[in-house]
Scaffold this active site. Structure first.
Site, PDB file in Angstrom:
ATOM      1  NE  ARG A  93      -3.633   0.296   0.005  1.00 34.97           N
ATOM      2  CZ  ARG A  93      -4.415   0.084  -1.067  1.00 34.97           C
ATOM      3  NH1 ARG A  93      -4.545   1.138  -1.997  1.00 34.97           N
ATOM      4  NH2 ARG A  93      -5.058  -1.109  -1.574  1.00 34.97           N
ATOM      5  CB  SER A 330      -4.690  -4.662   9.179  1.00 36.31           C
ATOM      6  OG  SER A 330      -5.537  -5.882   9.171  1.00 36.31           O
ATOM      7  CG  HIS A 332      -6.410  -0.674   2.595  1.00 39.36           C
ATOM      8  ND1 HIS A 332      -5.619   0.483   2.570  1.00 39.36           N
ATOM      9  CD2 HIS A 332      -7.166  -0.394   1.450  1.00 39.36           C
ATOM     10  CE1 HIS A 332      -5.999   1.410   1.542  1.00 39.36           C
ATOM     11  NE2 HIS A 332      -6.890   0.694   0.890  1.00 39.36           N
ATOM     12  CB  CYS A 333      -1.089  -1.984   5.694  1.00 40.82           C
ATOM     13  SG  CYS A 333      -1.969  -1.162   6.834  1.00 40.82           S
ATOM     14  CB  ILE A 334      -0.350  -6.599   3.096  1.00 38.51           C
ATOM     15  CG1 ILE A 334      -1.685  -7.012   3.130  1.00 38.51           C
ATOM     16  CG2 ILE A 334       0.371  -6.371   4.494  1.00 38.51           C
ATOM     17  CD1 ILE A 334      -1.653  -8.552   3.284  1.00 38.51           C
TER      18      ILE A 334
END
Length: 343
Positions: A93, A330, A332-334
């Protein structure tokens, strides 16, 4: 919105794929690699139900291993594509491309990635977009390198010219810039004509300096989904209540309040004495669905119900993400969505 052929699409618009990077022993996941692999397998299973996924791998051996794990879990491999590229970690992200539609093609914004203000090594991650573009992954796209530290998790767009972000994050990255200067720069680079700032909102266990994608997200129809805290005894209560009041005071382009969808609060997750950031706002939108981070908490079901209201017509698919928050991020971050036609 000002008429232009360049536009920053909302996440809920049609996508061609989701971009991720497979965790391996050379990343920060090494100590808990088995648990994290299970989350990645569940994530790929969920994505490929709806659309393709592009998986970055560091070398041929990791590709072979990842393919074996996915096949053994009955993933639709016709929707999986591997690309070999060096990376420091898997937070795409923030290191992946921010994609604008540019006429009939695309513009890949390649901002400088500093690992959230120089907290970690990020030399290879900062080259990720350039390397993927040089390999020909993206179709009909030009890369625009911008010498400015910005992460994809730090910005949120409604696809119609309004950007939402947090002052804490952008001020930490650029302490000498005023809010007016930052608003003007973001508006030009991201082709937005409104920048909305939140002053409050931060989660313990989040080392991004309050990325917006852990706090508040746009939804279709002039709506905002945000992480609330209804536990008056929790250390987050006052700040998240102040953030909720800020969001309630925001206005749409035509001067109306946004439709608001507060997300429930999970019980504290403590890992080796450290509070982790279990935010339900860190969901991922894909074609026809919303993938929701699940933490094995009773609030998971309530969060899914809120997201179903905010995104009517989309299936809500929980993905077990408790292993991810050990490393302060979490779902969305990956991940990074790639708009329809880009790959």
């Amino acid at each position: 919105m000002t008429a232009t052929s360049v536009r920053f699409p909302a996440e809920w618009e049609p996508q061609s794929a989701i971009l991720i990077a497979w965790p391996h022993a050379g990343t920060d996941w090494a100590d808990r690699l088995g648990e994290v692999e299970e989350t990645y397998i569940a994530l790929v299973q969920a994505i490929t139900r709806f659309q393709p996924v592009v998986i970055c791998v560091a070398d041929d051996d990791i590709e072979t291993y990842a393919e074996m794990r996915l096949r053994s879990n009955r993933v639709d491999m016709a929707r999986v594509r591997f690309v070999t590229v060096a990376y420091d970690d898997t937070w795409l992200r923030d290191s992946g491309p921010i994609t604008l539609r540019d006429g009939a093609g695309f513009r890949l914004l390649d901002f400088r990635f500093t690992a959230w203000g120089g907290k970690f090594e990020a030399g290879r991650d900062d080259l990720l977009v350039e390397t993927l573009a040089a390999q020909g992954l993206f179709r009909n796209a030009t890369r625009q390198r911008i010498d400015f530290a910005l992460e994809g998790g730090g910005i949120e767009t409604d696809g119609a010219g309004t950007l939402l972000t947090t002052w804490r994050c952008l001020h930490e990255r650029h302490p000498d810039a005023t809010r007016e200067q930052l608003s003007a720069q973001l508006a030009v680079w991201l082709h937005q004509d409104r920048v909305l700032w939140l002053e409050h909102g931060a989660l313990e266990g989040d080392d991004t300096d309050a990325h917006i994608d852990t706090l508040a997200r746009f939804a279709p129809g002039n709506a905002i989904v945000f992480q609330a805290c209804d536990d008056a005894t929790d250390s987050h209560h006052a700040d998240l209540k102040a953030m909720a009041d800020e969001i309630a005071a925001l206005r749409t382009r035509d001067g109306r309040p946004y439709t608001l969808f507060p997300l429930p609060w999970a019980k504290p997750v403590i890992d080796e004495g450290r509070r982790l950031a279990a935010s339900y706002a860190n969901f991922l939108i894909v074609n026809g669905a919303v993938l929701m981070p699940a933490y094995g908490d009773p609030a998971d079901a309530a969060a899914a119900a809120v997201l179903a209201q905010a995104f009517p017509g989309r299936e809500i698919v929980p993905v077990p993400c408790r292993p991810l928050i050990w490393q302060n991020g979490s779902l969305h971050c990956i991940t990074m969505q790639l708009p329809e036609g880009l790959v």
